[in-house]
Scaffold this motif. Sequence first.
Motif, PDB file in Angstrom:
ATOM      1  N   UNK A  31       0.977  -1.310   0.095  1.00 60.85           N
ATOM      2  CA  UNK A  31      -0.014  -0.106   0.067  1.00 60.85           C
ATOM      3  C   UNK A  31       0.844   1.129   0.005  1.00 60.85           C
ATOM      4  N   UNK A  32       0.218   2.476  -0.530  1.00 63.71           N
ATOM      5  CA  UNK A  32       1.170   3.662  -0.503  1.00 63.71           C
ATOM      6  C   UNK A  32       0.138   4.392   0.349  1.00 63.71           C
ATOM      7  N   UNK A  33       0.790   4.742   1.497  1.00 54.54           N
ATOM      8  CA  UNK A  33      -0.124   5.526   2.716  1.00 54.54           C
ATOM      9  C   UNK A  33       0.687   6.868   3.050  1.00 54.54           C
ATOM     10  N   UNK A  34      -0.045   7.902   3.058  1.00 53.21           N
ATOM     11  CA  UNK A  34       0.542   9.101   2.994  1.00 53.21           C
ATOM     12  C   UNK A  34       0.103   9.966   4.456  1.00 53.21           C
ATOM     13  N   UNK A  35       1.051  10.013   5.484  1.00 51.81           N
ATOM     14  CA  UNK A  35       0.693  11.040   6.553  1.00 51.81           C
ATOM     15  C   UNK A  35       0.598  12.314   6.441  1.00 51.81           C
ATOM     16  N   UNK A  36      -0.368  13.115   6.696  1.00 56.70           N
ATOM     17  CA  UNK A  36      -0.350  14.513   6.291  1.00 56.70           C
ATOM     18  C   UNK A  36      -0.874  15.193   7.412  1.00 56.70           C
ATOM     19  N   UNK A 186       6.353  -2.198  -3.286  1.00 51.62           N
ATOM     20  CA  UNK A 186       6.895  -2.317  -1.846  1.00 51.62           C
ATOM     21  C   UNK A 186       5.974  -1.408  -1.086  1.00 51.62           C
ATOM     22  N   UNK A 187       5.579  -1.783   0.220  1.00 54.78           N
ATOM     23  CA  UNK A 187       4.753  -0.907   1.120  1.00 54.78           C
ATOM     24  C   UNK A 187       5.451   0.724   1.274  1.00 54.78           C
ATOM     25  N   UNK A 188       4.652   1.779   0.933  1.00 54.19           N
ATOM     26  CA  UNK A 188       5.328   3.099   1.051  1.00 54.19           C
ATOM     27  C   UNK A 188       4.707   3.677   2.081  1.00 54.19           C
ATOM     28  N   UNK A 189       5.474   4.446   2.838  1.00 55.68           N
ATOM     29  CA  UNK A 189       4.723   5.176   4.065  1.00 55.68           C
ATOM     30  C   UNK A 189       5.401   6.508   3.670  1.00 55.68           C
ATOM     31  N   UNK A 199      -2.971  14.298  -1.675  1.00 50.00           N
ATOM     32  CA  UNK A 199      -4.190  13.973  -2.520  1.00 50.00           C
ATOM     33  C   UNK A 199      -3.743  13.141  -3.882  1.00 50.00           C
ATOM     34  N   UNK A 200      -2.446  13.528  -4.303  1.00 49.35           N
ATOM     35  CA  UNK A 200      -1.956  12.766  -5.578  1.00 49.35           C
ATOM     36  C   UNK A 200      -1.376  11.617  -5.343  1.00 49.35           C
ATOM     37  N   UNK A 201      -0.512  11.201  -4.486  1.00 50.49           N
ATOM     38  CA  UNK A 201       0.139  10.329  -4.339  1.00 50.49           C
ATOM     39  C   UNK A 201      -0.386   9.132  -3.482  1.00 50.49           C
ATOM     40  N   UNK A 202      -1.238   9.333  -2.435  1.00 43.19           N
ATOM     41  CA  UNK A 202      -1.358   8.048  -1.477  1.00 43.19           C
ATOM     42  C   UNK A 202      -2.824   7.249  -2.084  1.00 43.19           C
TER      43      UNK A 202
END
Length: 345
Positions: A31-36, A186-189, A199-202
């Motif tokens: 998963x690609x998760x973004x902490x914002x 691969x998992x991305x944080x 908004x555009x990446x996660x």
Amino acid sequence: MAGIVLENVSKTYPGGGKAVIDFNLEIADKEFVVLVGPSGCGKSTTLRMIAGLEECTSGRIYIGGECMNGVEPKDRDIAMVFQSYALYRHMTVYDNMAFGLKIKKVPKKEIDRRVREIAEILGLTDKLKKKPSAMSGGECQRVALGRALVRQPRVFLFDEPLSNLDAKLRTQMRSEIIRLHENVQTTFVYVTHDQTEAMTMGDRIVVMDHGVIQQAASPREIYDRPANMFTAGFIGTPQINFFKANEIGASGSSDVIVGIRPEDLHLAPCDGAVIGSGNVEFIELLGASMNVHLSMNGHNVIMTCPVDNSIARGNTYEIWAEKGKSRLFDASTGLAIASKTEAEA
Ligand code: ADP
């Protein structure tokens, strides 16, 4: 490759306040998760706890199903990319990328294979003999990514990797990282304070404020159905407009806050209702679209629309809100109200 689980994770720095409070999140494998969230909301601390650079004060962190509490960063099989790429300036791009593998005593042939493969993915093949001192910021950040990638970690952690780059490069690197995620599986944080990046990446965005998760959902879900006023105001640019329900003639009282996104307001009749009349204070032309700033009963209102030369500064217009597009919030708690009156607002 591995999923990550954060279970009741909190962090209090010695002598400091609570940086992260009861953080619970399951991140799926790949998963690609973004902490914002705004500066100081606890994003980096959370990322650094996943990396093992900070201990959790309480709670547990699992990577690939294994509890990582007390496990050294080097034994977590993760790679981290920071804002400052900290390359060895006297070494070539090749040696910078190979360095970590050499230390791990990976056979030379294998190092060479991995470096060349990753260089190809990142478009660095013709730069392998160059030194970082002769390269641009964007190229250096790409080398930093390459250096992390050759290690084939099971989790990738990014701490504001693009915030030192200029706007154009940032946009370009953004798409490169999205593509990279698709390629390496691969998992991305990824940590950022920039809501556009989030908004555009996660695949999924985790909005934080004061150490607490405000909402964790897909970008679309967060934009369309913000869980509270904080999330509604933080995600979306220009920012959502907030009105007390009674001020715009909507059914309800001052206890209800109506949130209307700038693109859901119009200065001509639409399928909706008039919320008041506004005087155009200034207009920002953005190319194909424009932001119109109005004053309505002393309220600043912002609407956005395709460029329309008939809208002029100083003029007064009826402001229309599209039916069914308003979000309602409880004024005292800030929480979203799922209500039938939404369509009337
Ligand atoms: P963000 O990444 O969202 O900007 P941080 O995780 O860096 O936020 O910081 C969260 C809070 O913890 C802030 O109030 C910050 O001042 C505090 N903090 C961060 N690092 C330390 C530290 N090493 N010692 C004490 N307080 C810290």
